[in-house]
Write a protein that holds these residues in place. Sequence first.
Motif, PDB file in Angstrom:
ATOM      1  N   SER A 188      -8.407 -60.476   2.476  1.00  0.00           N
ATOM      2  CA  SER A 188      -7.238 -61.101   1.848  1.00  0.00           C
ATOM      3  C   SER A 188      -6.698 -62.267   2.671  1.00  0.00           C
ATOM      4  O   SER A 188      -5.651 -62.805   2.358  1.00  0.00           O
ATOM      5  CB  SER A 188      -6.146 -60.056   1.655  1.00  0.00           C
ATOM      6  OG  SER A 188      -5.726 -59.557   2.901  1.00  0.00           O
ATOM      7  N   ALA A 237      -7.533 -52.929   3.626  1.00  0.00           N
ATOM      8  CA  ALA A 237      -8.966 -52.664   3.726  1.00  0.00           C
ATOM      9  C   ALA A 237      -9.343 -52.033   5.072  1.00  0.00           C
ATOM     10  O   ALA A 237     -10.334 -51.310   5.168  1.00  0.00           O
ATOM     11  CB  ALA A 237      -9.758 -53.954   3.516  1.00  0.00           C
ATOM     12  N   GLY A 238      -8.593 -52.326   6.100  1.00  0.00           N
ATOM     13  CA  GLY A 238      -8.807 -51.672   7.388  1.00  0.00           C
ATOM     14  C   GLY A 238      -9.868 -52.290   8.265  1.00  0.00           C
ATOM     15  O   GLY A 238     -10.141 -51.779   9.359  1.00  0.00           O
ATOM     16  N   CYS A 268      -1.842 -58.335   2.989  1.00  0.00           N
ATOM     17  CA  CYS A 268      -2.761 -57.260   3.381  1.00  0.00           C
ATOM     18  C   CYS A 268      -2.987 -56.290   2.213  1.00  0.00           C
ATOM     19  O   CYS A 268      -2.043 -55.851   1.563  1.00  0.00           O
ATOM     20  CB  CYS A 268      -2.181 -56.503   4.568  1.00  0.00           C
ATOM     21  SG  CYS A 268      -3.174 -55.089   5.074  1.00  0.00           S
ATOM     22  N   VAL A 269      -4.266 -55.978   1.981  1.00  0.00           N
ATOM     23  CA  VAL A 269      -4.609 -55.014   0.929  1.00  0.00           C
ATOM     24  C   VAL A 269      -5.084 -53.688   1.522  1.00  0.00           C
ATOM     25  O   VAL A 269      -5.587 -52.828   0.818  1.00  0.00           O
ATOM     26  CB  VAL A 269      -5.680 -55.585  -0.022  1.00  0.00           C
ATOM     27  CG1 VAL A 269      -5.132 -56.782  -0.773  1.00  0.00           C
ATOM     28  CG2 VAL A 269      -6.960 -55.941   0.722  1.00  0.00           C
ATOM     29  N   CYS A 320      -9.827 -54.972   9.980  1.00  0.00           N
ATOM     30  CA  CYS A 320      -9.287 -55.508  11.240  1.00  0.00           C
ATOM     31  C   CYS A 320      -9.128 -54.394  12.268  1.00  0.00           C
ATOM     32  O   CYS A 320      -9.517 -54.534  13.432  1.00  0.00           O
ATOM     33  CB  CYS A 320      -7.971 -56.219  10.987  1.00  0.00           C
ATOM     34  SG  CYS A 320      -6.714 -55.186  10.208  1.00  0.00           S
ATOM     35  N   CYS A 336     -11.396 -60.206   7.209  1.00  0.00           N
ATOM     36  CA  CYS A 336     -10.270 -59.783   6.367  1.00  0.00           C
ATOM     37  C   CYS A 336     -10.426 -60.341   4.948  1.00  0.00           C
ATOM     38  O   CYS A 336     -10.464 -61.551   4.757  1.00  0.00           O
ATOM     39  CB  CYS A 336      -8.952 -60.269   6.976  1.00  0.00           C
ATOM     40  SG  CYS A 336      -7.542 -59.890   5.903  1.00  0.00           S
TER      41      CYS A 336
HETATM   42  S1  SF4 Z   1      -8.593 -56.486   7.237  1.00  0.00           S
HETATM   43 FE1  SF4 Z   1      -6.981 -57.691   6.225  1.00  0.00          FE
HETATM   44  S2  SF4 Z   1      -6.558 -56.583   4.351  1.00  0.00           S
HETATM   45 FE2  SF4 Z   1      -7.651 -55.171   5.719  1.00  0.00          FE
HETATM   46  S3  SF4 Z   1      -6.041 -54.051   6.831  1.00  0.00           S
HETATM   47 FE3  SF4 Z   1      -6.607 -55.811   8.066  1.00  0.00          FE
HETATM   48  S4  SF4 Z   1      -5.129 -57.412   7.461  1.00  0.00           S
HETATM   49 FE4  SF4 Z   1      -5.091 -55.846   5.889  1.00  0.00          FE
END
Ligand code: SF4
Length: 66
Positions: free
Chosen positions: A56, A13-14, A10-11, A16, A54
């Motif tokens: 990543s 990015a938010g 996870c980077v 999700c 997502c």
């Molecule tokens: S979308 Fe992916 S990278 Fe971004 S917070 Fe959620 S799990 Fe992490």
Amino acid sequence: MRVSADRTLCVGAGLCALTAPGVFDQDDDGVVTVLRSDPAGDDRPAVREAGMLCPSRAVQVVEADT
Ligand code: SF4
């Protein structure tokens, strides 16, 4: 459906948590946390979308209810 997230990928990015806030959240460092690994039917389309968005590939979605 089963949902998991690899916190090492996870980077923060938010996307999700924005897309499926009932299933994903972020901790104080912005790293994903899974609130519900067996999302209800209403949440499932958003969970699938979150898995695709997502950047990543940290979100894993398995469709089978096993
Ligand atoms: S979308 Fe992916 S990278 Fe971004 S917070 Fe959620 S799990 Fe992490």
